[in-house]
Design a protein around this motif. Structure first.
Motif, PDB file in Angstrom:
ATOM      1  N   VAL A  55       0.867  -1.180   0.000  1.00 36.68           N
ATOM      2  CA  VAL A  55       0.000   0.000   0.000  1.00 36.68           C
ATOM      3  C   VAL A  55       0.897   1.222   0.000  1.00 36.68           C
ATOM      4  O   VAL A  55       1.765   1.368   0.865  1.00 36.68           O
ATOM      5  CB  VAL A  55      -0.925   0.011   1.253  1.00 36.68           C
ATOM      6  CG1 VAL A  55      -1.516   1.394   1.483  1.00 36.68           C
ATOM      7  CG2 VAL A  55      -2.033  -1.020   1.092  1.00 36.68           C
ATOM      8  N   LEU A  56       0.716   2.075  -1.019  1.00 38.51           N
ATOM      9  CA  LEU A  56       1.445   3.344  -1.048  1.00 38.51           C
ATOM     10  C   LEU A  56       0.459   4.437  -0.634  1.00 38.51           C
ATOM     11  O   LEU A  56      -0.552   4.661  -1.308  1.00 38.51           O
ATOM     12  CB  LEU A  56       1.983   3.616  -2.461  1.00 38.51           C
ATOM     13  CG  LEU A  56       2.981   4.783  -2.604  1.00 38.51           C
ATOM     14  CD1 LEU A  56       3.774   4.622  -3.892  1.00 38.51           C
ATOM     15  CD2 LEU A  56       2.318   6.144  -2.599  1.00 38.51           C
ATOM     16  N   ASP A  57       0.726   5.053   0.495  1.00 37.82           N
ATOM     17  CA  ASP A  57      -0.147   6.142   0.976  1.00 37.82           C
ATOM     18  C   ASP A  57       0.738   7.110   1.745  1.00 37.82           C
ATOM     19  O   ASP A  57       1.962   6.892   1.876  1.00 37.82           O
ATOM     20  CB  ASP A  57      -1.291   5.571   1.831  1.00 37.82           C
ATOM     21  CG  ASP A  57      -2.536   6.464   1.816  1.00 37.82           C
ATOM     22  OD1 ASP A  57      -2.422   7.648   2.190  1.00 37.82           O
ATOM     23  OD2 ASP A  57      -3.624   5.983   1.447  1.00 37.82           O
ATOM     24  N   LEU A  58       0.170   8.174   2.239  1.00 42.01           N
ATOM     25  CA  LEU A  58       0.963   9.207   2.914  1.00 42.01           C
ATOM     26  C   LEU A  58       1.592   8.640   4.193  1.00 42.01           C
ATOM     27  O   LEU A  58       1.045   7.705   4.799  1.00 42.01           O
ATOM     28  CB  LEU A  58       0.069  10.406   3.221  1.00 42.01           C
ATOM     29  CG  LEU A  58      -0.546  11.027   1.962  1.00 42.01           C
ATOM     30  CD1 LEU A  58      -1.575  12.086   2.326  1.00 42.01           C
ATOM     31  CD2 LEU A  58       0.546  11.628   1.076  1.00 42.01           C
ATOM     32  N   PRO A  59       2.749   9.194   4.623  1.00 39.50           N
ATOM     33  CA  PRO A  59       3.484   8.586   5.733  1.00 39.50           C
ATOM     34  C   PRO A  59       2.662   8.355   7.006  1.00 39.50           C
ATOM     35  O   PRO A  59       2.698   7.252   7.569  1.00 39.50           O
ATOM     36  CB  PRO A  59       4.620   9.586   5.967  1.00 39.50           C
ATOM     37  CG  PRO A  59       4.872  10.179   4.605  1.00 39.50           C
ATOM     38  CD  PRO A  59       3.518  10.277   3.955  1.00 39.50           C
ATOM     39  N   ALA A  60       1.894   9.341   7.455  1.00 41.12           N
ATOM     40  CA  ALA A  60       1.144   9.146   8.706  1.00 41.12           C
ATOM     41  C   ALA A  60       0.029   8.123   8.521  1.00 41.12           C
ATOM     42  O   ALA A  60      -0.302   7.367   9.446  1.00 41.12           O
ATOM     43  CB  ALA A  60       0.561  10.482   9.189  1.00 41.12           C
ATOM     44  N   VAL A  61      -0.546   8.085   7.317  1.00 39.90           N
ATOM     45  CA  VAL A  61      -1.610   7.119   7.036  1.00 39.90           C
ATOM     46  C   VAL A  61      -1.026   5.703   7.090  1.00 39.90           C
ATOM     47  O   VAL A  61      -1.610   4.789   7.687  1.00 39.90           O
ATOM     48  CB  VAL A  61      -2.246   7.394   5.650  1.00 39.90           C
ATOM     49  CG1 VAL A  61      -3.316   6.363   5.330  1.00 39.90           C
ATOM     50  CG2 VAL A  61      -2.817   8.813   5.591  1.00 39.90           C
ATOM     51  N   CYS A  62       0.162   5.538   6.502  1.00 43.52           N
ATOM     52  CA  CYS A  62       0.812   4.220   6.525  1.00 43.52           C
ATOM     53  C   CYS A  62       1.161   3.808   7.955  1.00 43.52           C
ATOM     54  O   CYS A  62       1.024   2.633   8.318  1.00 43.52           O
ATOM     55  CB  CYS A  62       2.063   4.234   5.653  1.00 43.52           C
ATOM     56  SG  CYS A  62       1.678   4.187   3.898  1.00 43.52           S
ATOM     57  N   ALA A  63       1.602   4.768   8.757  1.00 45.22           N
ATOM     58  CA  ALA A  63       1.933   4.436  10.154  1.00 45.22           C
ATOM     59  C   ALA A  63       0.678   3.922  10.870  1.00 45.22           C
ATOM     60  O   ALA A  63       0.741   2.933  11.620  1.00 45.22           O
ATOM     61  CB  ALA A  63       2.492   5.667  10.872  1.00 45.22           C
ATOM     62  N   LEU A  64      -0.466   4.545  10.604  1.00 42.15           N
ATOM     63  CA  LEU A  64      -1.716   4.082  11.221  1.00 42.15           C
ATOM     64  C   LEU A  64      -2.117   2.720  10.638  1.00 42.15           C
ATOM     65  O   LEU A  64      -2.681   1.876  11.341  1.00 42.15           O
ATOM     66  CB  LEU A  64      -2.830   5.113  11.008  1.00 42.15           C
ATOM     67  CG  LEU A  64      -2.603   6.454  11.730  1.00 42.15           C
ATOM     68  CD1 LEU A  64      -3.590   7.522  11.253  1.00 42.15           C
ATOM     69  CD2 LEU A  64      -2.720   6.264  13.248  1.00 42.15           C
ATOM     70  N   GLY A  65      -1.796   2.511   9.358  1.00 42.27           N
ATOM     71  CA  GLY A  65      -2.073   1.219   8.731  1.00 42.27           C
ATOM     72  C   GLY A  65      -1.253   0.103   9.381  1.00 42.27           C
ATOM     73  O   GLY A  65      -1.764  -0.980   9.657  1.00 42.27           O
ATOM     74  N   ARG A  66       0.019   0.398   9.625  1.00 40.65           N
ATOM     75  CA  ARG A  66       0.870  -0.620  10.278  1.00 40.65           C
ATOM     76  C   ARG A  66       0.320  -0.936  11.669  1.00 40.65           C
ATOM     77  O   ARG A  66       0.304  -2.094  12.085  1.00 40.65           O
ATOM     78  CB  ARG A  66       2.312  -0.122  10.401  1.00 40.65           C
ATOM     79  CG  ARG A  66       3.066  -0.181   9.090  1.00 40.65           C
ATOM     80  CD  ARG A  66       4.534   0.189   9.245  1.00 40.65           C
ATOM     81  NE  ARG A  66       5.023   0.686   7.962  1.00 40.65           N
ATOM     82  CZ  ARG A  66       5.213   1.967   7.655  1.00 40.65           C
ATOM     83  NH1 ARG A  66       5.003   2.907   8.567  1.00 40.65           N
ATOM     84  NH2 ARG A  66       5.625   2.318   6.459  1.00 40.65           N
ATOM     85  N   GLN A  67      -0.142   0.098  12.362  1.00 43.97           N
ATOM     86  CA  GLN A  67      -0.735  -0.136  13.699  1.00 43.97           C
ATOM     87  C   GLN A  67      -1.965  -1.029  13.580  1.00 43.97           C
ATOM     88  O   GLN A  67      -2.160  -1.965  14.349  1.00 43.97           O
ATOM     89  CB  GLN A  67      -1.176   1.187  14.325  1.00 43.97           C
ATOM     90  CG  GLN A  67      -0.062   2.002  14.939  1.00 43.97           C
ATOM     91  CD  GLN A  67      -0.585   3.342  15.480  1.00 43.97           C
ATOM     92  OE1 GLN A  67      -1.776   3.546  15.704  1.00 43.97           O
ATOM     93  NE2 GLN A  67       0.329   4.272  15.681  1.00 43.97           N
ATOM     94  N   ARG A  68      -2.816  -0.731  12.591  1.00 40.22           N
ATOM     95  CA  ARG A  68      -4.067  -1.512  12.437  1.00 40.22           C
ATOM     96  C   ARG A  68      -3.762  -2.972  12.106  1.00 40.22           C
ATOM     97  O   ARG A  68      -4.457  -3.878  12.550  1.00 40.22           O
ATOM     98  CB  ARG A  68      -4.939  -0.902  11.327  1.00 40.22           C
ATOM     99  CG  ARG A  68      -6.378  -1.422  11.315  1.00 40.22           C
ATOM    100  CD  ARG A  68      -7.151  -0.973  10.094  1.00 40.22           C
ATOM    101  NE  ARG A  68      -6.655  -1.551   8.870  1.00 40.22           N
ATOM    102  CZ  ARG A  68      -6.905  -2.809   8.462  1.00 40.22           C
ATOM    103  NH1 ARG A  68      -7.677  -3.592   9.189  1.00 40.22           N
ATOM    104  NH2 ARG A  68      -6.384  -3.282   7.355  1.00 40.22           N
ATOM    105  N   MET A  69      -2.698  -3.184  11.326  1.00 42.75           N
ATOM    106  CA  MET A  69      -2.381  -4.539  10.863  1.00 42.75           C
ATOM    107  C   MET A  69      -1.574  -5.341  11.885  1.00 42.75           C
ATOM    108  O   MET A  69      -1.416  -6.550  11.696  1.00 42.75           O
ATOM    109  CB  MET A  69      -1.595  -4.465   9.548  1.00 42.75           C
ATOM    110  CG  MET A  69      -2.432  -4.157   8.325  1.00 42.75           C
ATOM    111  SD  MET A  69      -3.756  -5.359   8.044  1.00 42.75           S
ATOM    112  CE  MET A  69      -2.805  -6.848   7.697  1.00 42.75           C
TER     113      MET A  69
END
Ligand SMILES: C[S@@+](CC[C@H](N)C(=O)[O-])C[C@H]1O[C@@H](n2cnc3c(N)ncnc32)[C@H](O)[C@@H]1O
Length: 342
Positions: free
Chosen positions: A202-216
């Motif tokens: 998933v390529l998304d903005l840095p803070a969005v990806c950080a929240l994605g890693r947390q969710r996953m």
């Protein structure tokens, strides 16, 4: 935010409680007061509720009357239909209530701007101010705090949309998927669960990806889902991949950027690779109903494009579009796939 796996409610079941302004305002207030949580434990008499919430009884009775009219309460407690939503779709309901509040204010204040003077509407709209992507360009405590509210909303929508969109997405045997603007990875995760041999980025903005890693974190597909925190306008994109997916992303961009993104995507693909686009269709073409909950889509109506727009760009890039699939959600989604010839 993750809704329980046992959520078998039909798509949009919460919309039954989001049909008019009085009902939505009452529900939003009741959630904020903690009233819904109190009633979720069983019926409570109005006087006792007023005492527990330390509020004047007169206002509370009026609020209860509004909630009853909206089908949220009955016989001193929550109705069965609302209790079911509260139990399994609480996250989605609360996220929708907050965004609807913004959308209803915007549409009520400046429908003229939305329809005829988009620039004015955009500069004033609370709905657009909500999506502070400019604050998501780094991973800091402040950036995460500014990004989380709107990412929670997008994630909540994805959680309900994904299972309905999934059957229309055919990755054509791809082993590596790139999803642009994939947010916290809800759709990518579902695709990974469907196909154990797939890996996804998933390529998304840095803070969005950080929240994605947390969710996953701790999810079964965590090791196969990579997040690349970047601005999609920057090159290069992660490659090689055999499929590139855009869901509810391209409408956010003017034609020139949409073209550039599709050109980049085509360049990432080997012969036989594919691009998949999922987008809501233009509202004026499908004449949807307009209960209050539809205002959350109406504020984006000027941006939705017909699938033929994207098919035209993809054909121009030498890809071969397949027949468009339609998915009926709160508004019709078109799923367009185009394959790079071998
Ligand atoms: C409307 S959301 C769609 C999210 C997801 N695909 C879905 O359908 O739920 C648009 C996504 O694009 C992302 N986005 C916005 N600007 C971006 C940029 N410049 N580069 C990469 N992603 C971007 C946002 O963070 C957000 O996750």
């Amino acid at each position: 935010m993750t809704e329980p796996a046992s959520d078998t409610l039909p798509f949009g079941a919460e919309h039954a409680f989001l049909t008019d302004l009085a009902g939505v305002a009452a529900l939003r207030e009741a959630v904020a007061l903690g009233l819904i949580d109190l009633l979720a434990d069983g019926p409570v008499a109005p006087a006792a509720l007023a005492a527990r919430l330390d509020l004047p009884e007169r206002g509370l009775r009026l609020l209860l009357a509004m909630l009853s009219d909206a089908g949220v309460t009955g016989e001193g407690g929550l109705t069965g239909a609302f209790a079911a939503i509260w139990q399994v779709r609480r996250g989605v309901l609360c996220a929708k209530l907050d965004f609807l509040h913004r959308a209803a204010l915007d549409v009520g204040e400046d429908l003229h701007g939305l329809l005829f003077d988009l620039r004015r509407f955009q500069t004033q709209a609370r709905s657009f101010a909500f999506f502070r992507s400019d604050r998501a360009m780094e991973v800091s405590e402040a950036a995460l705090a500014a990004t989380k509210p709107w990412v929670d909303y997008v994630t909540a929508l994805s959680l309900t949309e994904t299972r309905h969109v999934l059957p229309a997405i055919d990755l054509g045997g791809a082993r590596r998927l790139l999803e642009i603007g994939g947010n916290t990875g809800v759709l990518a995760e579902a695709l990974l669960e469907r196909d154990p041999g797939l890996t996804a980025t998933v390529l998304d903005l840095p803070a969005v990806c950080a929240l994605g890693r947390q969710r996953m974190a701790g999810q079964p597909a965590e090791q196969r889902l990579h997040f690349v925190g970047s601005d999609a306008r920057r090159q290069p994109w992660p490659a090689p991949v055999e499929a590139v997916l855009f869901k509810s992303v391209l409408h956010d961009w003017p034609e020139a950027e949409a073209r550039r993104f599709l050109t980049n995507a085509a360049a990432c693909l080997p012969p036989g690779g594919r691009i998949i686009i999922c987008e809501r269709v233009p509202m004026e073409e499908v004449h949807p109903p307009f209960p209050l909950w539809m205002l959350a889509n109406l504020v984006f109506a000027p941006f939705y494009r017909a699938p033929s727009f994207y098919a035209g760009i993809l054909s121009g890039l030498g890809l071969v579009p397949e027949p468009v699939e339609q998915v009926d959600l709160d508004l019709k989604f078109a799923v367009l796939t185009a394959v790079k010839p071998v």
